[in-house]
Design a protein around this motif. Structure first.
Motif, short mmCIF file in Angstrom:
data_model
loop_
_atom_site.label_atom_id
_atom_site.label_comp_id
_atom_site.label_asym_id
_atom_site.label_seq_id
_atom_site.Cartn_x
_atom_site.Cartn_y
_atom_site.Cartn_z
N PRO A 43 17.04 -36.92 32.72
CA PRO A 43 17.98 -38.04 32.60
C PRO A 43 17.49 -39.18 31.73
O PRO A 43 18.30 -39.95 31.22
CB PRO A 43 18.16 -38.49 34.06
N GLN A 44 16.17 -39.35 31.57
CA GLN A 44 15.67 -40.51 30.83
C GLN A 44 15.93 -40.41 29.32
O GLN A 44 15.80 -41.39 28.59
CB GLN A 44 14.15 -40.66 31.04
N ILE A 45 16.30 -39.23 28.83
CA ILE A 45 16.49 -39.06 27.39
C ILE A 45 17.88 -39.53 27.01
O ILE A 45 18.88 -39.14 27.60
CB ILE A 45 16.31 -37.58 27.00
N ARG A 46 17.94 -40.39 25.97
CA ARG A 46 19.22 -40.89 25.50
C ARG A 46 19.86 -39.86 24.56
O ARG A 46 19.19 -39.07 23.93
CB ARG A 46 19.04 -42.22 24.77
N CYS A 47 21.19 -39.91 24.47
CA CYS A 47 21.91 -38.96 23.61
C CYS A 47 21.42 -39.03 22.17
O CYS A 47 21.27 -38.00 21.51
CB CYS A 47 23.41 -39.25 23.67
N ASP A 48 21.18 -40.23 21.68
CA ASP A 48 20.77 -40.38 20.28
C ASP A 48 19.40 -39.78 20.01
O ASP A 48 19.01 -39.61 18.86
CB ASP A 48 20.75 -41.87 19.89
N ASP A 49 18.66 -39.45 21.08
CA ASP A 49 17.33 -38.87 20.89
C ASP A 49 17.39 -37.34 20.79
O ASP A 49 16.36 -36.70 20.57
CB ASP A 49 16.42 -39.24 22.07
N ILE A 50 18.57 -36.74 21.01
CA ILE A 50 18.71 -35.30 20.97
C ILE A 50 19.31 -34.88 19.63
O ILE A 50 20.39 -35.32 19.27
CB ILE A 50 19.62 -34.79 22.11
N PHE A 51 18.61 -34.04 18.89
CA PHE A 51 19.09 -33.53 17.62
C PHE A 51 19.58 -32.10 17.84
O PHE A 51 18.87 -31.28 18.44
CB PHE A 51 17.99 -33.56 16.56
N SER A 52 20.78 -31.79 17.36
CA SER A 52 21.36 -30.49 17.69
C SER A 52 22.18 -29.92 16.54
O SER A 52 22.75 -30.67 15.74
CB SER A 52 22.26 -30.61 18.93
N ILE A 53 22.23 -28.58 16.47
CA ILE A 53 23.14 -27.88 15.59
C ILE A 53 23.74 -26.70 16.37
O ILE A 53 23.11 -26.19 17.30
CB ILE A 53 22.46 -27.37 14.30
N HIS A 54 24.93 -26.31 15.97
CA HIS A 54 25.66 -25.28 16.69
C HIS A 54 26.28 -24.31 15.69
O HIS A 54 26.96 -24.73 14.75
CB HIS A 54 26.76 -25.90 17.56
N GLY A 55 26.07 -23.02 15.89
CA GLY A 55 26.66 -22.00 15.03
C GLY A 55 27.42 -20.97 15.84
O GLY A 55 27.27 -20.88 17.07
N SER A 56 28.24 -20.18 15.15
CA SER A 56 28.98 -19.11 15.82
C SER A 56 29.31 -18.03 14.80
O SER A 56 29.41 -18.30 13.60
CB SER A 56 30.26 -19.64 16.47
N GLY A 57 29.49 -16.80 15.31
CA GLY A 57 29.86 -15.70 14.42
C GLY A 57 29.41 -14.35 14.93
O GLY A 57 29.40 -14.09 16.14
N THR A 58 28.98 -13.51 14.01
CA THR A 58 28.66 -12.12 14.29
C THR A 58 27.68 -11.94 15.45
O THR A 58 26.74 -12.71 15.61
CB THR A 58 28.07 -11.45 13.03
N HIS A 77 8.41 -31.53 18.16
CA HIS A 77 8.02 -32.61 19.06
C HIS A 77 9.17 -33.57 19.30
O HIS A 77 9.05 -34.49 20.10
CB HIS A 77 6.81 -33.36 18.49
N ALA A 78 10.30 -33.34 18.61
CA ALA A 78 11.52 -34.08 18.91
C ALA A 78 12.34 -33.25 19.90
O ALA A 78 12.09 -32.07 20.10
CB ALA A 78 12.31 -34.32 17.63
N PHE A 79 13.30 -33.89 20.55
CA PHE A 79 14.17 -33.16 21.46
C PHE A 79 15.26 -32.49 20.64
O PHE A 79 16.18 -33.15 20.15
CB PHE A 79 14.78 -34.10 22.51
N THR A 80 15.16 -31.18 20.46
CA THR A 80 16.08 -30.45 19.63
C THR A 80 16.82 -29.40 20.45
O THR A 80 16.28 -28.87 21.43
CB THR A 80 15.36 -29.74 18.47
N ARG A 81 18.04 -29.11 20.02
CA ARG A 81 18.84 -28.09 20.69
C ARG A 81 19.60 -27.30 19.63
O ARG A 81 20.46 -27.84 18.94
CB ARG A 81 19.82 -28.75 21.66
#
Length: 392
Positions: A43-58, A77-81
């Motif tokens: 819970p302590q992690i802010r939304c702006d601290d999370i880096f994310s990308i999303h893909g879809s397909g085959t 070392h960053a919060f990535t998803r």
């Protein structure tokens, strides 16, 4: 590496003040993405601290993607998803193109798409900008096969197995050949008569929805044997194709595997790596050089990368249309006749949309670079893929 001052994520953080107002992506805005991701972190992690990308397909290289994404997350070392939804090439292209937003732009539902087929010329042209310039790049990264697997009893795998030609397959899948001891099959497999009961029936299994595997095998059958597989049975959803009567509808790789295993004498098609992993028995198919090979023999013998080089010889830039690129029936002693090249589709204007912050753009760039770095992409060999040759 993330600690490196030249790493894309580090460079992105320095430029964070350059982020301007973004358009909302179809079905995904910054707040929705934050809410979804918040449940996966403390819970302590802010939304702006999370880096994310999303893909879809085959679904074909999905395990390959998930492996690479997991490694990037572990090493950062960053919060990535990084997430990828295996929904099929057709659905991945639909989500990549998206829908027109209030500004009249085609807003994608993903940060990148993926497919075992290139975008059609119509879809490619649809995404050109107002100056007629392409906003799409195709990134070919691995080559794999689509093959036929069966459950004919007593037939061994590999050499001495079931030899079939393109026209025999066409007549099996259209219902003209109904039993495994048909004289046309026995001509190529004289020992088969001793392995199976007389008049042993053939059961055909096929996909229902649109899939790259259905597109590949129907294109191949029409290319090699138009007399028995007409153009009317090409480039359609499985449900719209004329198959053998009483054929089995098996609409996923898992369902196809179950269909083949359930009833002896069934033949179906599936991406090769999945079939190998499941231990299914593969046919030996006559290739362009007149040799009977399996996709696994071709993979082990290096007969896949050569086909990719030949098929892309006319392409000079990644932002060109790839709609004419085909790896079907390429020459080569060990080349498998039904090869597909998997692509990542990326929009050159992706940074116009809200979820693609500078940080997320850096993460997307890092993911794309990993597709061409041996320490990442070579792990995909474990799933039946050949990384594209360096010249590609």
């Amino acid at each position: 590496q993330p600690q490196n001052k030249h790493h894309p994520l580090e460079e992105a953080r320095k430029d964070k003040n350059k982020i301007q107002e973004r358009k909302t992506m179809l079905g995904l805005n910054r707040h929705a993405a934050c809410l979804a991701l918040a449940f996966t972190f403390v819970p302590q992690i802010r939304c702006d601290d999370i880096f994310s990308i999303h893909g879809s397909g085959t679904t074909n290289p999905s395990k390959c993607f998930w492996n690479i994404m997991s490694r990037i997350e572990d090493q950062s070392h960053a919060f990535t998803r990084l997430t990828y939804r295996a929904v099929g090439s057709g659905t991945g292209q639909v989500e990549f193109i998206g829908e027109k937003n209030t500004d009249g732009d085609w807003a994608p539902a993903n940060d990148f798409g993926a497919g075992d087929i290139p975008l059609s010329s119509d879809d490619y042209d649809k995404l050109k900008d107002s100056n007629g310039q392409s906003t799409v790049i195709h990134l070919p990264f691995v080559v794999s096969g689509v093959s036929f697997f069966h459950s004919v009893p007593n037939v061994p795998k590999g050499e001495g197995g079931l030899n079939l030609t393109s026209c025999l397959l066409a007549q099996i899948f259209n219902g003209d050949i109904k039993t495994w001891d048909d004289g046309r099959i026995l001509q190529k497999n004289p020992n088969l008569r001793e392995m199976i009961p007389m008049d042993f029936p053939i059961k055909v299994a096929h996909r229902v929805k649109g899939s790259s595997s259905t597109k590949s095998i129907t294109q191949y059958l029409n290319l090699k044997c138009p007399k028995h597989w007409s153009a009317a049975n090409v480039n359609k959803k499985g449900s719209a194709i004329y198959w053998a009567p009483d054929s089995l509808a098996c609409d996923s790789s898992a369902e196809m595997t179950a269909c083949i295993r359930k009833d002896e004498g069934t033949i179906g098609y599936i991406d090769s790596g999945h079939g190998w992993e499941e231990g299914l028995t593969e046919i030996e198919l006559e290739n362009a050089d007149g040799n009977f090979v399996s996709s696994q023999e071709s993979f082990n013998g290096g007969g896949t990368g050569v086909a990719a080089t030949k098929a892309t010889s006319s392409i000079t830039s990644f932002d060109e249309s790839f709609h004419d690129v085909s790896l079907l029936d390429q020459a080569g002693r060990k080349t498998w006749p039904i090869l597909v090249m998997s692509y990542v589709y990326v929009r050159t204007d992706i940074d116009n949309f809200e979820s693609m912050t500078v940080e997320n753009l850096g993460l997307l760039r890092a993911f794309m670079k990993a597709l061409y770095e041996p320490r990442y992409i070579d792990t995909c060999k474990n799933y039946g893929f050949t990384p594209v040759p360096e010249d590609v």
